[in-house]
Design a protein around this motif. Structure first.
Motif, PDB file in Angstrom:
ATOM      1  N   ARG A 103      -2.395   5.987  15.362  1.00  0.00           N
ATOM      2  CA  ARG A 103      -1.716   5.163  16.376  1.00  0.00           C
ATOM      3  C   ARG A 103      -1.958   3.679  16.106  1.00  0.00           C
ATOM      4  NH1 ARG A 103       0.202   8.179  20.509  1.00  0.00           N
ATOM      5  NH2 ARG A 103      -0.532  10.331  20.681  1.00  0.00           N
ATOM      6  N   ILE A 104      -1.348   3.187  15.035  1.00  0.00           N
ATOM      7  CA  ILE A 104      -1.477   1.786  14.660  1.00  0.00           C
ATOM      8  C   ILE A 104      -0.138   1.093  14.904  1.00  0.00           C
ATOM      9  CG2 ILE A 104      -2.021   0.177  12.800  1.00  0.00           C
ATOM     10  CD1 ILE A 104      -3.523   2.391  11.400  1.00  0.00           C
ATOM     11  N   PRO A 105      -0.118   0.011  15.668  1.00  0.00           N
ATOM     12  CA  PRO A 105       1.147  -0.727  15.861  1.00  0.00           C
ATOM     13  C   PRO A 105       1.686  -1.215  14.519  1.00  0.00           C
ATOM     14  CG  PRO A 105      -0.536  -1.467  17.413  1.00  0.00           C
ATOM     15  CD  PRO A 105      -1.229  -0.592  16.430  1.00  0.00           C
ATOM     16  N   VAL A 106       2.996  -1.297  14.416  1.00  0.00           N
ATOM     17  CA  VAL A 106       3.616  -1.749  13.174  1.00  0.00           C
ATOM     18  C   VAL A 106       3.056  -3.109  12.746  1.00  0.00           C
ATOM     19  CG1 VAL A 106       5.783  -2.554  12.164  1.00  0.00           C
ATOM     20  CG2 VAL A 106       5.730  -0.411  13.458  1.00  0.00           C
ATOM     21  N   SER A 107       2.771  -3.971  13.706  1.00  0.00           N
ATOM     22  CA  SER A 107       2.263  -5.310  13.389  1.00  0.00           C
ATOM     23  C   SER A 107       0.892  -5.282  12.725  1.00  0.00           C
ATOM     24  CB  SER A 107       2.179  -6.149  14.672  1.00  0.00           C
ATOM     25  OG  SER A 107       1.291  -5.556  15.607  1.00  0.00           O
ATOM     26  N   GLU A 108       0.188  -4.150  12.843  1.00  0.00           N
ATOM     27  CA  GLU A 108      -1.151  -4.048  12.275  1.00  0.00           C
ATOM     28  C   GLU A 108      -1.197  -3.198  11.008  1.00  0.00           C
ATOM     29  OE1 GLU A 108      -4.013  -2.890  15.214  1.00  0.00           O
ATOM     30  OE2 GLU A 108      -3.256  -4.334  16.692  1.00  0.00           O
ATOM     31  N   VAL A 109      -0.071  -2.666  10.603  1.00  0.00           N
ATOM     32  CA  VAL A 109      -0.025  -1.877   9.365  1.00  0.00           C
ATOM     33  C   VAL A 109       0.014  -2.828   8.180  1.00  0.00           C
ATOM     34  CG1 VAL A 109       1.320  -0.242   7.992  1.00  0.00           C
ATOM     35  CG2 VAL A 109       1.135   0.066  10.466  1.00  0.00           C
ATOM     36  N   ASP A 110      -1.017  -2.748   7.343  1.00  0.00           N
ATOM     37  CA  ASP A 110      -1.074  -3.632   6.173  1.00  0.00           C
ATOM     38  C   ASP A 110      -0.869  -2.829   4.893  1.00  0.00           C
ATOM     39  OD1 ASP A 110      -3.482  -2.273   5.822  1.00  0.00           O
ATOM     40  OD2 ASP A 110      -4.725  -3.986   6.435  1.00  0.00           O
ATOM     41  N   ALA A 111      -0.965  -3.506   3.768  1.00  0.00           N
ATOM     42  CA  ALA A 111      -0.723  -2.851   2.485  1.00  0.00           C
ATOM     43  C   ALA A 111      -1.743  -1.755   2.209  1.00  0.00           C
ATOM     44  CB  ALA A 111      -0.739  -3.883   1.358  1.00  0.00           C
ATOM     45  N   GLU A 112      -2.955  -1.927   2.689  1.00  0.00           N
ATOM     46  CA  GLU A 112      -3.982  -0.904   2.479  1.00  0.00           C
ATOM     47  C   GLU A 112      -3.621   0.399   3.192  1.00  0.00           C
ATOM     48  OE1 GLU A 112      -8.791  -0.174   3.147  1.00  0.00           O
ATOM     49  OE2 GLU A 112      -7.908  -2.148   3.546  1.00  0.00           O
ATOM     50  N   VAL A 113      -3.163   0.271   4.430  1.00  0.00           N
ATOM     51  CA  VAL A 113      -2.742   1.455   5.182  1.00  0.00           C
ATOM     52  C   VAL A 113      -1.537   2.100   4.506  1.00  0.00           C
ATOM     53  CG1 VAL A 113      -1.761   2.268   7.369  1.00  0.00           C
ATOM     54  CG2 VAL A 113      -3.640   0.612   7.373  1.00  0.00           C
ATOM     55  N   MET A 114      -0.573   1.301   4.136  1.00  0.00           N
ATOM     56  CA  MET A 114       0.612   1.828   3.457  1.00  0.00           C
ATOM     57  C   MET A 114       0.221   2.558   2.174  1.00  0.00           C
ATOM     58  SD  MET A 114       3.465   1.041   5.160  1.00  0.00           S
ATOM     59  CE  MET A 114       4.810   0.942   3.973  1.00  0.00           C
ATOM     60  N   GLY A 115      -0.675   1.956   1.410  1.00  0.00           N
ATOM     61  CA  GLY A 115      -1.090   2.559   0.152  1.00  0.00           C
ATOM     62  C   GLY A 115      -1.791   3.890   0.347  1.00  0.00           C
ATOM     63  N   ARG A 116      -2.623   3.978   1.381  1.00  0.00           N
ATOM     64  CA  ARG A 116      -3.344   5.227   1.645  1.00  0.00           C
ATOM     65  C   ARG A 116      -2.371   6.351   1.999  1.00  0.00           C
ATOM     66  NH1 ARG A 116      -5.118   7.412   6.331  1.00  0.00           N
ATOM     67  NH2 ARG A 116      -4.626   5.510   7.490  1.00  0.00           N
ATOM     68  N   VAL A 117      -1.421   6.045   2.856  1.00  0.00           N
ATOM     69  CA  VAL A 117      -0.441   7.060   3.266  1.00  0.00           C
ATOM     70  C   VAL A 117       0.463   7.445   2.097  1.00  0.00           C
ATOM     71  CG1 VAL A 117       1.516   7.538   4.786  1.00  0.00           C
ATOM     72  CG2 VAL A 117      -0.507   6.362   5.683  1.00  0.00           C
ATOM     73  N   TYR A 118       0.924   6.475   1.352  1.00  0.00           N
ATOM     74  CA  TYR A 118       1.786   6.762   0.203  1.00  0.00           C
ATOM     75  C   TYR A 118       1.037   7.533  -0.885  1.00  0.00           C
ATOM     76  CZ  TYR A 118       6.028   4.207   1.459  1.00  0.00           C
ATOM     77  OH  TYR A 118       7.206   3.813   2.039  1.00  0.00           O
ATOM     78  N   ASP A 119      -0.250   7.286  -1.024  1.00  0.00           N
ATOM     79  CA  ASP A 119      -1.016   7.977  -2.066  1.00  0.00           C
ATOM     80  C   ASP A 119      -1.002   9.481  -1.859  1.00  0.00           C
ATOM     81  OD1 ASP A 119      -2.462   7.913  -4.428  1.00  0.00           O
ATOM     82  OD2 ASP A 119      -4.403   7.729  -3.430  1.00  0.00           O
ATOM     83  N   THR A 120      -1.026   9.900  -0.605  1.00  0.00           N
ATOM     84  CA  THR A 120      -0.961  11.332  -0.301  1.00  0.00           C
ATOM     85  C   THR A 120       0.479  11.825  -0.190  1.00  0.00           C
ATOM     86  OG1 THR A 120      -3.093  11.349   0.865  1.00  0.00           O
ATOM     87  CG2 THR A 120      -1.532  13.107   1.407  1.00  0.00           C
ATOM     88  N   ASN A 121       1.312  11.111   0.565  1.00  0.00           N
ATOM     89  CA  ASN A 121       2.639  11.618   0.922  1.00  0.00           C
ATOM     90  C   ASN A 121       3.708  11.444  -0.147  1.00  0.00           C
ATOM     91  OD1 ASN A 121       1.275  11.976   3.302  1.00  0.00           O
ATOM     92  ND2 ASN A 121       2.669  10.780   4.561  1.00  0.00           N
TER      93      ASN A 121
END
Length: 230
Positions: free
Chosen positions: A86-104
């Protein structure tokens, strides 16, 4: 007998899909990054087990070698996935994106690439990528759909990317039936059991696509009701 491997199959949709496919007489590998949980799930179901962390190249290659030596492979189900929470879009950074993309996204690419040599030896190879309606521009823009109310930057965009990954693989490998599925909003640990569908309903599309065989479709995106618009 068809031999199948499902990533992230120690719980939730992957576990239920494995249970159903085993009940239908298929030989199923449960692949999970947690050895104790994965092994326990496999023992409960009567499945095979292999340690496989979709974010680790060495783990993926080792798992492919284990399966190659033991059985070979006919069907690969790329099911493992995570979300950002439950992270607001404004708080999603490249690190979060990278972690999710690494799995998905990168995970299915790693696993597919490692297992392609095994699948190409099958007489009826199939790949099923577990995507989501949240990756469909048409679905998330429809106010009548529950997905319209979800704003998860990393997860939604990763599932959109997985849909295009599916399309590109399907074009590159016409001899393999490669499709994406949307399980739908299903009650699992993944969403705090908030979904209205049962876990069995949520695996209907996964199971259906896993058993399509050599005459099935390829390059499609579907749920338990039929084709999903992209």
């Amino acid at each position: 007998m068809t031999t199948m491997l499902i990533t992230g199959a120690n719980r939730g949709l992957g576990y239920e899909a494995a249970r159903r496919l085993l009940a239908d007489g298929h030989d199923v590998w449960i692949a999970a990054r947690d050895g104790s949980q994965g092994r326990a799930a496999a023992e409960t179901l009567g499945a095979r087990f292999v340690v496989l962390d979709v974010t680790d190249d060495k783990s993926v290659v080792a798992a492919a070698e284990t399966v190659r030596t033991a059985t070979g492979l006919d069907v690969l189900v790329n099911n493992a996935g995570i979300q950002e929470g439950r992270i607001p879009v404004s708080e999603v950074d490249a690190e979060v994106m990278g972690r999710v993309y690494d799995t998905n996204v990168f995970g299915p690419v790693r696993v597919t690439r490692a297992f392609l040599p095994l699948l190409e030896q099958s007489s009826a190879p199939v790949i099923v990528n577990v995507a989501s309606g949240l990756g469909s521009q048409t679905v998330v823009a429809d106010p009548e759909r529950v997905e319209f109310h979800v704003n998860a930057l990393a997860y939604c965009s990763s599932k959109a990317a997985l849909l295009m990954v599916t399309t590109q693989y399907a074009k590159a490998y016409p001899g393999i039936k490669i499709n994406a599925v949307d399980p739908g909003y299903t009650a699992t640990d993944f969403n705090g059991h908030s979904g209205p569908q049962t876990v069995t309903e949520g695996t209907d599309a996964i199971v259906a696509m896993a058993v399509i065989g050599r005459d099935g479709p390829t390059g499609t995106f579907s749920d338990r009701h039929g084709i999903v618009p992209w």
